[in-house]
Write an enzyme that holds these catalytic residues in place. Structure first.
Site, short mmCIF file in Angstrom:
data_model
loop_
_atom_site.label_atom_id
_atom_site.label_comp_id
_atom_site.label_asym_id
_atom_site.label_seq_id
_atom_site.Cartn_x
_atom_site.Cartn_y
_atom_site.Cartn_z
N ASP A 108 0.82 -1.21 0.00
CA ASP A 108 0.00 0.00 0.00
C ASP A 108 0.86 1.26 0.00
O ASP A 108 2.00 1.25 0.47
CB ASP A 108 -0.93 -0.03 1.23
CG ASP A 108 -2.10 0.91 1.08
OD1 ASP A 108 -2.35 1.42 -0.03
OD2 ASP A 108 -2.79 1.15 2.10
N ASN A 136 1.34 3.46 -2.83
CA ASN A 136 1.94 3.90 -4.09
C ASN A 136 1.48 5.30 -4.48
O ASN A 136 2.28 6.13 -4.90
CB ASN A 136 1.52 2.95 -5.24
CG ASN A 136 2.11 1.57 -5.10
OD1 ASN A 136 2.98 1.35 -4.27
ND2 ASN A 136 1.64 0.64 -5.91
N GLU A 168 0.95 -13.22 12.48
CA GLU A 168 1.55 -12.07 13.16
C GLU A 168 1.42 -10.87 12.22
O GLU A 168 1.69 -10.98 11.02
CB GLU A 168 3.03 -12.34 13.47
CG GLU A 168 3.25 -13.46 14.46
CD GLU A 168 2.64 -13.16 15.82
OE1 GLU A 168 2.63 -11.98 16.23
OE2 GLU A 168 2.17 -14.11 16.48
N HIS A 176 2.58 3.45 -8.92
CA HIS A 176 2.41 2.01 -9.21
C HIS A 176 3.62 1.48 -10.00
O HIS A 176 4.13 0.40 -9.73
CB HIS A 176 1.13 1.75 -9.99
CG HIS A 176 -0.12 2.16 -9.25
ND1 HIS A 176 -0.32 1.83 -7.94
CD2 HIS A 176 -1.21 2.88 -9.63
CE1 HIS A 176 -1.50 2.32 -7.54
NE2 HIS A 176 -2.05 2.97 -8.54
N ASN A 208 -10.91 -2.20 -5.58
CA ASN A 208 -10.11 -1.32 -6.44
C ASN A 208 -10.72 -1.14 -7.83
O ASN A 208 -10.36 -0.21 -8.56
CB ASN A 208 -8.66 -1.84 -6.58
CG ASN A 208 -7.84 -1.71 -5.31
OD1 ASN A 208 -6.92 -2.49 -5.07
ND2 ASN A 208 -8.12 -0.72 -4.49
N ARG A 212 0.15 7.78 -2.57
CA ARG A 212 0.63 8.85 -1.68
C ARG A 212 2.11 9.11 -1.89
O ARG A 212 2.57 10.25 -1.85
CB ARG A 212 0.34 8.49 -0.22
CG ARG A 212 -1.09 8.82 0.20
CD ARG A 212 -1.46 8.12 1.47
NE ARG A 212 -1.66 6.70 1.23
CZ ARG A 212 -1.59 5.77 2.16
NH1 ARG A 212 -1.27 6.10 3.40
NH2 ARG A 212 -1.83 4.51 1.86
C1 IPE Z 1 -5.58 -2.62 -0.34
O1 IPE Z 1 -5.17 -1.30 -0.52
C2 IPE Z 1 -5.51 -3.35 -1.63
C3 IPE Z 1 -4.18 -3.52 -2.19
C4 IPE Z 1 -3.04 -3.22 -1.64
C5 IPE Z 1 -4.16 -4.11 -3.49
P1 IPE Z 1 -6.22 -0.12 -0.67
O2 IPE Z 1 -5.43 1.13 -0.76
O3 IPE Z 1 -7.15 -0.39 -1.79
O4 IPE Z 1 -7.03 -0.22 0.70
P2 IPE Z 1 -7.93 0.86 1.45
O5 IPE Z 1 -8.97 1.29 0.49
O6 IPE Z 1 -7.05 1.98 1.84
O7 IPE Z 1 -8.47 0.10 2.62
C1 IPE Z 2 -1.41 0.28 -3.39
O1 IPE Z 2 -1.21 1.66 -3.40
C2 IPE Z 2 -1.63 -0.30 -4.76
C3 IPE Z 2 -3.02 -0.67 -5.06
C4 IPE Z 2 -4.01 -0.67 -4.21
C5 IPE Z 2 -3.30 -1.10 -6.41
P1 IPE Z 2 -2.42 2.67 -3.44
O2 IPE Z 2 -2.77 2.93 -4.86
O3 IPE Z 2 -3.55 2.21 -2.60
O4 IPE Z 2 -1.77 3.97 -2.82
P2 IPE Z 2 -2.41 4.95 -1.75
O5 IPE Z 2 -2.87 4.10 -0.62
O6 IPE Z 2 -3.53 5.65 -2.44
O7 IPE Z 2 -1.30 5.85 -1.38
MG MG Z 3 -4.01 2.42 -0.65
#
Ligand code: IPE
Ligand code: IPE
Ligand code: MG
Length: 246
Positions: free
Chosen positions: A20, A22, A207, A37, A68, A24
């Protein structure tokens, strides 16, 4: 070196990762989410290689959740293309590291190109006998549990299972992860403290490790730190500490 501190006798058999942060991370550099990404792919590569080299048996990466699909269409399209590109670009490395690729999720929803490409990649790594890399794409735990419930109902209806036969082992075998051990360690990057519909059955006794580092900055060093933290925990599975240390 931090890697040398890892106890090879106490390795987690299965590590699951919610990759998670990417978006931000990219925003912080004044770039768009897709740039984040793209940069996350390097972390996937490096963590896969590091895990295989250490002797981890299963590595499950949450790449795209069912939820997503609700993101802006251009981001969804970019991710679908990126999966194909990343898998193709890494095929030789996967084979060289003896990694077997596997995917879990609702693949009927994937674009044809992504689905075919993934299937080809899976076939190519079929002979690998080392680590299993599981990509969770278009995956959610509730989807998986509902699918399992439907399979069980069908089995019950056709008489291949009776009520007493529906035990934990049988139920687990109907999940997309059937045959795999449960994750010993779950890592989530980017500071979010939630599970986001990931492996809810399988994580029952895992864990949990949370780090503020965003996925594009999560590299070998951070991965080894997570494993060391895991090795400092006492896993009691409901028993007392005294029972465990006997
Ligand atoms: C969870 O991340 C899904 C993946 C890492 C693929 P999200 O960024 O989609 O999750 P939420 O929406 O913050 O819970
Ligand atoms: C995780 O990064 C990748 C996917 C969920 C595909 P995010 O795209 O959720 O990045 P943030 O959480 O918005 O920063
Ligand atoms: Mg995310």
């Amino acid at each position: 070196m931090i890697k040398d501190k890892i106890n090879k006798e106490l390795l987690p058999r299965h590590i699951a990762v919610i990759m998670d942060g990417n978006g931000r991370w990219a925003k912080k550099q004044g770039k768009n989410r897709i740039y984040g990404h793209q940069n996350g792919v390097d972390s996937v590569d490096r963590i896969t290689e590091a895990a295989a080299e250490l002797g981890i048996e299963y590595l499950t990466l949450y790449a795209f959740s069912t939820e997503n699909w609700n993101r802006p269409q251009d981001e969804v399209n970019a991710l679908m293309d990126l999966f194909v590109e990343a898998i193709n670009a890494n095929m030789e490395k996967l084979l060289a590291n003896n990694v077997r690729l596997c995917v879990i999720g609702d693949h009927d929803r994937l674009p044809e190109k992504t689905r075919t490409n993934m299937q080809e990649a899976i076939n190519k790594t079929n002979g690998s006998t080392g680590m299993t890399l599981v990509l969770a794409i278009s995956y959610s735990s509730r989807w998986e549990i509902l699918e399992a419930a439907k399979k069980i109902a069908a089995d019950y209806k056709n008489g291949s299972v009776d009520l007493d036969g529906i035990n934990e082992e049988y139920f687990a075998s109907k999940l997309a992860t059937g045959g795999m051990p449960d994750p010993d360690l779950l890592i989530r990057t980017s500071g979010e403290l939630r599970i986001s519909n990931f492996l809810m059955w399988q994580l029952s006794y895992s864990e949990l490790y949370f780090t503020d580092v965003c996925w594009p900055e999560f590299k070998e060093q951070q991965f080894y730190e997570a494993i060391l933290d895991y090795q400092s925990r006492e896993r009691r599975f409901g028993k007392t500490s005294e029972q465990i240390s006997k």
